[in-house]
Design a protein around this motif. Structure first.
Motif, PDB file in Angstrom:
ATOM      1  N   PHE A 153       2.467  58.734  29.757  1.00 43.83           N
ATOM      2  CA  PHE A 153       3.368  59.418  30.680  1.00 43.83           C
ATOM      3  C   PHE A 153       3.344  60.901  30.351  1.00 43.83           C
ATOM      4  N   LEU A 154       2.990  61.731  31.331  1.00 48.07           N
ATOM      5  CA  LEU A 154       2.850  63.163  31.091  1.00 48.07           C
ATOM      6  C   LEU A 154       4.143  63.925  31.335  1.00 48.07           C
ATOM      7  N   GLY A 155       4.953  63.460  32.289  1.00 51.02           N
ATOM      8  CA  GLY A 155       6.198  64.176  32.541  1.00 51.02           C
ATOM      9  C   GLY A 155       6.770  63.866  33.894  1.00 51.02           C
ATOM     10  N   THR A 156       7.867  64.559  34.223  1.00 46.38           N
ATOM     11  CA  THR A 156       8.541  64.333  35.493  1.00 46.38           C
ATOM     12  C   THR A 156       9.197  65.611  35.994  1.00 46.38           C
ATOM     13  N   TYR A 157       9.334  65.681  37.312  1.00 46.61           N
ATOM     14  CA  TYR A 157      10.158  66.691  37.968  1.00 46.61           C
ATOM     15  C   TYR A 157      11.251  65.935  38.702  1.00 46.61           C
ATOM     16  N   LEU A 158      12.508  66.248  38.383  1.00 44.92           N
ATOM     17  CA  LEU A 158      13.657  65.547  38.947  1.00 44.92           C
ATOM     18  C   LEU A 158      14.452  66.503  39.821  1.00 44.92           C
ATOM     19  N   ASN A 159      14.770  66.038  41.038  1.00 43.32           N
ATOM     20  CA  ASN A 159      15.547  66.831  41.988  1.00 43.32           C
ATOM     21  C   ASN A 159      16.797  66.044  42.358  1.00 43.32           C
ATOM     22  N   ILE A 160      17.967  66.607  42.093  1.00 46.67           N
ATOM     23  CA  ILE A 160      19.225  65.933  42.381  1.00 46.67           C
ATOM     24  C   ILE A 160      20.067  66.806  43.309  1.00 46.67           C
ATOM     25  N   VAL A 161      20.483  66.227  44.440  1.00 46.21           N
ATOM     26  CA  VAL A 161      21.475  66.855  45.308  1.00 46.21           C
ATOM     27  C   VAL A 161      22.788  66.132  45.035  1.00 46.21           C
ATOM     28  N   ALA A 162      23.747  66.847  44.472  1.00 46.51           N
ATOM     29  CA  ALA A 162      25.006  66.232  44.045  1.00 46.51           C
ATOM     30  C   ALA A 162      25.887  65.940  45.258  1.00 46.51           C
ATOM     31  N   LEU A 163      26.111  64.664  45.526  1.00 44.76           N
ATOM     32  CA  LEU A 163      26.909  64.256  46.681  1.00 44.76           C
ATOM     33  C   LEU A 163      28.361  63.968  46.320  1.00 44.76           C
ATOM     34  N   GLU A 164      28.673  63.982  45.031  1.00 42.67           N
ATOM     35  CA  GLU A 164      30.047  63.758  44.583  1.00 42.67           C
ATOM     36  C   GLU A 164      30.496  64.930  43.713  1.00 42.67           C
ATOM     37  N   ARG A 165      31.792  65.038  43.508  1.00 44.43           N
ATOM     38  CA  ARG A 165      32.358  66.143  42.744  1.00 44.43           C
ATOM     39  C   ARG A 165      32.106  65.976  41.253  1.00 44.43           C
ATOM     40  N   TYR A 166      32.224  67.076  40.539  1.00 43.82           N
ATOM     41  CA  TYR A 166      32.198  67.118  39.077  1.00 43.82           C
ATOM     42  C   TYR A 166      30.784  66.898  38.522  1.00 43.82           C
ATOM     43  N   TRP A 167      30.706  66.768  37.224  1.00 45.06           N
ATOM     44  CA  TRP A 167      29.432  66.745  36.507  1.00 45.06           C
ATOM     45  C   TRP A 167      28.638  65.467  36.822  1.00 45.06           C
ATOM     46  N   TYR A 168      27.346  65.672  37.102  1.00 42.00           N
ATOM     47  CA  TYR A 168      26.488  64.582  37.580  1.00 42.00           C
ATOM     48  C   TYR A 168      25.551  64.027  36.509  1.00 42.00           C
ATOM     49  N   GLY A 169      25.412  64.671  35.353  1.00 41.81           N
ATOM     50  CA  GLY A 169      24.270  64.416  34.489  1.00 41.81           C
ATOM     51  C   GLY A 169      24.508  63.675  33.199  1.00 41.81           C
ATOM     52  N   GLU A 170      25.434  62.707  33.171  1.00 43.74           N
ATOM     53  CA  GLU A 170      25.631  61.930  31.946  1.00 43.74           C
ATOM     54  C   GLU A 170      24.628  60.781  31.805  1.00 43.74           C
ATOM     55  N   GLY A 171      23.847  60.506  32.847  1.00 46.27           N
ATOM     56  CA  GLY A 171      22.913  59.389  32.815  1.00 46.27           C
ATOM     57  C   GLY A 171      21.807  59.586  31.789  1.00 46.27           C
TER      58      GLY A 171
END
Length: 368
Positions: A211-229
């Motif tokens: 696995f060489l890598g990834t590009y991740l694109n997130i459009v936040a549809l809910e309030r507050y911090w999205y990135g605890e996953g």
């Protein structure tokens, strides 16, 4: 200059490898065949620097015979037409190795160069560089033994003019010296994601690779911090738990503490984008500046980030599955979320790209 680089170049010359480049000025990459078209300035004076991509058609950019390795791709294109924006999501880049019928690479053009959601962003990394203004570079090594073909399909409603491109590669006289590993890239999107169900970045077929890598694109549809996953790597049949499990989205992409400087302001923290050799967070946007909008309007926050596993490779001998959880935080509580998530996976694999799910339609790729 690294002495190993000089030694490698010396060995390549001794093996009889030859440098070549495909552009609109030399569509075949043949020796002594570049820059022949005439312009108003005369023969060989910038007669064909770019091409037009007809609406609804697939244009072949490169068709290379024999063995070799692509080392660098540069492209730029007019990202807005009189019809509508989002050209970077409407153009589909495909790559085929060794006379295969199924593409090993099938990704929206912008997303392949870490410019997701149909928007430009500057990127300064080891493998992808997007320079002012919209000069998109990829430095992935892409080996092949029996030919390589690169196409772009224009799914935009009108012709897209001004595609400039350069594909730099090395011809190899001895196919036996070419590795069995082939470069792959795929694109996935869920809009919206399902709460409690992890988003799949990649699920390979059987075979060996990295696995060489990834590009991740997130459009936040809910309030507050999205990135605890957490980003998880299920290696060689791991089930139900992975071998490698990260601690959070911003952590995996090299940042920390929600990419925010909490001391920069008494009222609102500043979101800090960055771009580095192996990881970056080049995109944070809350304003729509495309021609889709009559005015520059506010929109759901868009986040784009990349990570390259060059120094820390993720190796697999049978198969690999990569996922990311959609978990956020509200106050002191972590919560399941639902967002608009898309990702490009980049990897090397010794198996051909067969039975792959075709890329989503234009309507399902566009920002909504």
């Amino acid at each position: 200059m690294n002495s190993d680089w000089v030694d490698n170049i010396h060995d390549a010359i001794q093996r009889g490898e030859q440098s070549a480049s495909i552009t609109a000025e030399n569509p075949t990459g043949a020796r002594g065949a570049g820059g022949r078209e005439a312009s108003a300035l005369g023969p060989g004076r910038k007669g064909r620097p770019c091409i037009t991509l007809p609406a609804g058609e697939t244009t072949e950019l490169a068709n290379i015979e024999g063995a070799g390795s692509i080392r660098h791709i540069w492209m730029t294109v007019a990202t807005h037409t009189e019809a509508i924006g989002f050209v970077l999501r409407d153009l589909v880049l495909r790559m085929y190795w060794d006379d295969a019928d199924t593409p090993a690479v099938e990704v929206p053009l912008g997303d392949f160069f870490c410019n997701g959601n149909g928007e430009r962003a500057l990127v300064t990394s080891d493998l992808v560089v997007v320079a002012p203004t919209g000069g998109m570079n990829a430095y992935f090594t892409m080996p092949f033994r029996d030919g390589a073909r690169i196409t772009v399909e224009n799914q935009h409603p009108v012709d897209v003019g001004g595609l400039f491109y350069q594909i730099d590669f090395v011809r190899t006289p001895d196919p036996a010296t070419v590795t069995d590993l082939r470069f792959h890239a795929s694109w996935r999107r869920e809009n919206p994601t399902t709460p409690g169900q992890d988003f799949t970045i990649l699920e390979t077929g059987q075979g060996q690779g990295a696995f060489l890598g990834t590009y991740l694109n997130i459009v936040a549809l809910e309030r507050y911090w999205y990135g605890e996953g957490e980003v998880k790597f299920f290696i060689d049949g791991d089930d139900p738990y992975p071998t490698i499990c990260g601690t959070g989205v911003e952590d995996y992409f090299g940042g920390a503490w929600a990419f925010q400087d909490r001391l920069s302001s008494e009222s609102e923290p500043e979101v800090l984008t960055f771009s580095a050799p192996y990881c970056g967070y080049p995109t944070f946007s809350t304003r729509d500046t495309s021609k889709q909008a009559l005015y520059y309007t506010s929109m759901a926050p868009v986040h784009g980030m990349y990570r390259w596993h060059v120094q820390d490779p993720i190796l697999f001998s049978e198969n690999l599955r990569v996922t990311v959880q959609q978990i956020g935080q509200v106050g002191a509580d972590i919560v399941e979320r639902s967002d608009d998530v898309s990702a490009v996976a980049y990897w090397y694999h010794n198996a051909p790209a067969t039975n792959r799910t075709p890329i989503a339609s234009r309507e399902l790729r566009r920002p909504r």
